[in-house]
Design a protein around this motif. Sequence first.
Motif, PDB file in Angstrom:
ATOM      1  N   LEU A 102       0.878  -1.180   0.000  1.00 55.60           N
ATOM      2  CA  LEU A 102       0.000   0.000   0.000  1.00 55.60           C
ATOM      3  C   LEU A 102       0.907   1.219   0.000  1.00 55.60           C
ATOM      4  O   LEU A 102       1.986   1.194   0.609  1.00 55.60           O
ATOM      5  N   ASP A 103       0.457   2.300  -0.653  1.00 53.55           N
ATOM      6  CA  ASP A 103       1.257   3.529  -0.681  1.00 53.55           C
ATOM      7  C   ASP A 103       1.448   4.063   0.742  1.00 53.55           C
ATOM      8  O   ASP A 103       0.659   3.758   1.646  1.00 53.55           O
ATOM      9  N   LYS A 104       2.442   4.933   0.874  1.00 46.99           N
ATOM     10  CA  LYS A 104       2.749   5.510   2.191  1.00 46.99           C
ATOM     11  C   LYS A 104       1.504   6.177   2.811  1.00 46.99           C
ATOM     12  O   LYS A 104       1.241   6.067   4.006  1.00 46.99           O
ATOM     13  N   ASP A 105       0.715   6.867   1.978  1.00 46.75           N
ATOM     14  CA  ASP A 105      -0.442   7.594   2.525  1.00 46.75           C
ATOM     15  C   ASP A 105      -1.725   6.759   2.538  1.00 46.75           C
ATOM     16  O   ASP A 105      -2.776   7.253   2.925  1.00 46.75           O
ATOM     17  N   THR A 106      -1.667   5.503   2.092  1.00 48.80           N
ATOM     18  CA  THR A 106      -2.868   4.653   2.086  1.00 48.80           C
ATOM     19  C   THR A 106      -2.986   3.931   3.430  1.00 48.80           C
ATOM     20  O   THR A 106      -1.985   3.526   4.014  1.00 48.80           O
ATOM     21  N   GLU A 107      -4.238   3.772   3.874  1.00 49.00           N
ATOM     22  CA  GLU A 107      -4.490   3.048   5.132  1.00 49.00           C
ATOM     23  C   GLU A 107      -5.174   1.718   4.823  1.00 49.00           C
ATOM     24  O   GLU A 107      -5.518   1.433   3.680  1.00 49.00           O
ATOM     25  N   PHE A 187       1.408  -0.060  -9.665  1.00 50.50           N
ATOM     26  CA  PHE A 187       1.877   1.065  -8.855  1.00 50.50           C
ATOM     27  C   PHE A 187       0.854   2.218  -8.875  1.00 50.50           C
ATOM     28  O   PHE A 187       0.461   2.686  -9.960  1.00 50.50           O
ATOM     29  N   HIS A 188       0.411   2.660  -7.704  1.00 49.99           N
ATOM     30  CA  HIS A 188      -0.551   3.768  -7.578  1.00 49.99           C
ATOM     31  C   HIS A 188      -1.806   3.546  -8.435  1.00 49.99           C
ATOM     32  O   HIS A 188      -2.385   4.498  -8.967  1.00 49.99           O
ATOM     33  N   GLN A 189      -2.213   2.297  -8.569  1.00 55.36           N
ATOM     34  CA  GLN A 189      -3.245   2.006  -9.581  1.00 55.36           C
ATOM     35  C   GLN A 189      -4.552   2.777  -9.383  1.00 55.36           C
ATOM     36  O   GLN A 189      -5.066   3.375 -10.328  1.00 55.36           O
ATOM     37  N   VAL A 190      -5.087   2.740  -8.173  1.00 56.12           N
ATOM     38  CA  VAL A 190      -6.393   3.389  -7.967  1.00 56.12           C
ATOM     39  C   VAL A 190      -6.264   4.897  -8.204  1.00 56.12           C
ATOM     40  O   VAL A 190      -7.082   5.506  -8.908  1.00 56.12           O
ATOM     41  N   LYS A 191      -5.210   5.478  -7.658  1.00 52.60           N
ATOM     42  CA  LYS A 191      -5.027   6.929  -7.826  1.00 52.60           C
ATOM     43  C   LYS A 191      -4.905   7.284  -9.309  1.00 52.60           C
ATOM     44  O   LYS A 191      -5.476   8.267  -9.774  1.00 52.60           O
ATOM     45  N   ARG A 192      -4.157   6.471 -10.043  1.00 50.23           N
ATOM     46  CA  ARG A 192      -3.959   6.779 -11.461  1.00 50.23           C
ATOM     47  C   ARG A 192      -5.251   6.575 -12.254  1.00 50.23           C
ATOM     48  O   ARG A 192      -5.514   7.303 -13.206  1.00 50.23           O
ATOM     49  N   TYR A 203      -8.238  10.413  -0.206  1.00 55.12           N
ATOM     50  CA  TYR A 203      -7.993   9.466   0.894  1.00 55.12           C
ATOM     51  C   TYR A 203      -8.278   8.067   0.368  1.00 55.12           C
ATOM     52  O   TYR A 203      -9.265   7.858  -0.356  1.00 55.12           O
ATOM     53  N   LEU A 204      -7.400   7.122   0.720  1.00 58.07           N
ATOM     54  CA  LEU A 204      -7.563   5.748   0.216  1.00 58.07           C
ATOM     55  C   LEU A 204      -7.351   4.747   1.350  1.00 58.07           C
ATOM     56  O   LEU A 204      -6.380   4.857   2.107  1.00 58.07           O
ATOM     57  N   LYS A 205      -8.280   3.796   1.409  1.00 54.58           N
ATOM     58  CA  LYS A 205      -8.185   2.768   2.458  1.00 54.58           C
ATOM     59  C   LYS A 205      -8.584   1.431   1.844  1.00 54.58           C
ATOM     60  O   LYS A 205      -9.642   1.341   1.205  1.00 54.58           O
TER      61      LYS A 205
HETATM   62  N1  URA Z   1      -3.843   1.965  -5.466  1.00 51.22           N
HETATM   63  C1  URA Z   1      -3.186   3.103  -5.130  1.00 51.22           C
HETATM   64  O1  URA Z   1      -3.199   4.071  -5.861  1.00 51.22           O
HETATM   65  N2  URA Z   1      -2.543   3.119  -3.951  1.00 51.22           N
HETATM   66  C2  URA Z   1      -2.525   2.080  -3.098  1.00 51.22           C
HETATM   67  O2  URA Z   1      -1.923   2.169  -2.023  1.00 51.22           O
HETATM   68  C3  URA Z   1      -3.199   0.907  -3.472  1.00 51.22           C
HETATM   69  C4  URA Z   1      -3.851   0.876  -4.671  1.00 51.22           C
END
Ligand code: URA
Length: 241
Positions: A102-107, A187-192, A203-205
């Motif tokens: 999980l990314d540094k800022d993801t919970e 990498f950073h899939q959801v954000k991208r 915010y991502l959890k």
């Molecule tokens: N997708 C993201 O962008 N960040 C994550 O930490 C996990 C999935």
Amino acid sequence: MRLDKFLASFSDYSRKEIKAVLKEKRVTVGGSVLTDPSAHINPETDIITLDGEPLVYKPYIYFMMNKPAGFITATEDRRDRTVMEFVPREFLKYEPFPVGRLDKDTEGLLVFTNDGELAHRLLSPKKKVPKVYLATAERKISEKDIKAFRKGIYIDEDGYTTLPGDLKVVSEGGNPVCEVTIYEGKFHQVKRMFEKCGNRVLYLKRITFAGVALDDSLKTGQVRELTAAETDILRSCFKNE
Ligand code: URA
């Protein structure tokens, strides 16, 4: 396995303390007292007791963490603080590692194990293991965004289009909160994916991984072992293989 290594792994004593414990004749193997730390034992067949109590051999550990923001998902790092800070000593001796990142800022939900084979399978892109996230977005979600997630989104300069995912709005007031399901872990899939829709994740959890849900009684930074039912869920991803 050496007796002192076994005792250090499956009792609360350190390797140093074990020497004294053995000298005090508190350990038996197959009914006989052993005092030699270098004695070899078979942890799967020998009955080993400490102070009369049998020590249960458990080669693998599986646990979940509610990852806090601000920590990187790695077993060590020279610059940043890592999620390993939250792993209790009694779990650390199994040498666990996080399954995925999980990314540094993801919970949220991070699964750990020392079972390399299961981890490898769960991380294989071919297995299409589902992961569900709660994402708070900056802007409104449109029908077009939902369709784009369902179709797969082109997220890369190198020509990569994600597998079809799912985007559901769960609350719309202010910044929309969405439930996002993806079947890979770029990498950073959801954000991208959000960025490609002209939006931004605030915010991502992660709330589920491979069908196992984050225990919502865990505060950020807390861990608990997976139940037998939960490890079965992880394995059931591959039951037809
Ligand atoms: N997708 C993201 O962008 N960040 C994550 O930490 C996990 C999935």
